[in-house]
Design a protein around this motif. Structure first.
Motif, PDB file in Angstrom:
ATOM      1  N   GLY A  62      45.647  40.231  34.018  1.00 25.44           N
ATOM      2  CA  GLY A  62      44.425  40.939  34.359  1.00 25.44           C
ATOM      3  C   GLY A  62      43.404  40.003  34.989  1.00 25.44           C
ATOM      4  N   TYR A 105      44.501  39.337  38.451  1.00 30.32           N
ATOM      5  CA  TYR A 105      44.188  40.505  39.281  1.00 30.32           C
ATOM      6  C   TYR A 105      42.726  40.470  39.739  1.00 30.32           C
ATOM      7  N   TRP A 106      41.806  40.231  38.810  1.00 26.60           N
ATOM      8  CA  TRP A 106      40.383  40.239  39.165  1.00 26.60           C
ATOM      9  C   TRP A 106      40.011  39.038  40.022  1.00 26.60           C
ATOM     10  N   THR A 118      42.064  37.725  42.237  1.00 28.40           N
ATOM     11  CA  THR A 118      42.585  38.110  43.551  1.00 28.40           C
ATOM     12  C   THR A 118      41.666  39.120  44.231  1.00 28.40           C
ATOM     13  N   LEU A 119      41.215  40.103  43.483  1.00 28.08           N
ATOM     14  CA  LEU A 119      40.324  41.116  44.053  1.00 28.08           C
ATOM     15  C   LEU A 119      38.986  40.494  44.466  1.00 28.08           C
ATOM     16  N   SER A 157      35.090  42.271  35.957  1.00 22.54           N
ATOM     17  CA  SER A 157      35.808  41.335  35.086  1.00 22.54           C
ATOM     18  C   SER A 157      34.956  40.954  33.871  1.00 22.54           C
TER      19      SER A 157
END
Length: 122
Positions: free
Chosen positions: A39, A42-43, A45-46, A73
């Motif tokens: 997770g 993911y954040w 990367t975003l 996040s």
């Protein structure tokens, strides 16, 4: 502001960010709502994608939209997760191209780590 003052400001900000990150890691573990290490990845990367795609406003000002995934996040994972995402995810293309001196990058990321931690505290 003289060179010595700038060096002192950068040094103090980096030290404060390191101390803040160490302290928040101990007192506020990462919440499971963020989805664990994947997770956080993911954040990050975003946030990196959002940093790479700034928005040009009608006045010609360029604004970063990385604030939204960074705040998400923090909400999901707490201040420690937000600090990690801020430290890594806010890297932008100017820094990678070398248009920002290393000490400017270090200062900017340190300031964002402190802001993320403060935003995530109850």
């Amino acid at each position: 502001m003289g060179t010595a003052s700038v060096r002192l400001l950068i040094s103090l900000t980096v030290a404060a960010a390191a101390i803040t990150l160490a302290a928040v890691t101990v007192i506020s573990p990462i919440r499971s709502d963020i989805g664990g290490p994947m997770g956080i990845v993911y954040w990050i990367t975003l946030t990196l994608a959002a940093s790479a795609l700034p928005v040009r406003l009608p006045t010609g000002t360029v604004a970063s939209v990385s604030f939204a995934p960074l705040m998400a996040s923090i909400v999901l994972g707490g201040p420690t997760a937000g600090a990690i995402v801020a430290a890594i995810g806010t890297t932008d293309s100017r820094e990678l191209r070398g248009n920002v001196p290393w000490y400017g990058t270090l200062f900017n990321h340190s300031a964002l780590v402190i802001a993320a931690v403060l935003a995530g505290l109850p």
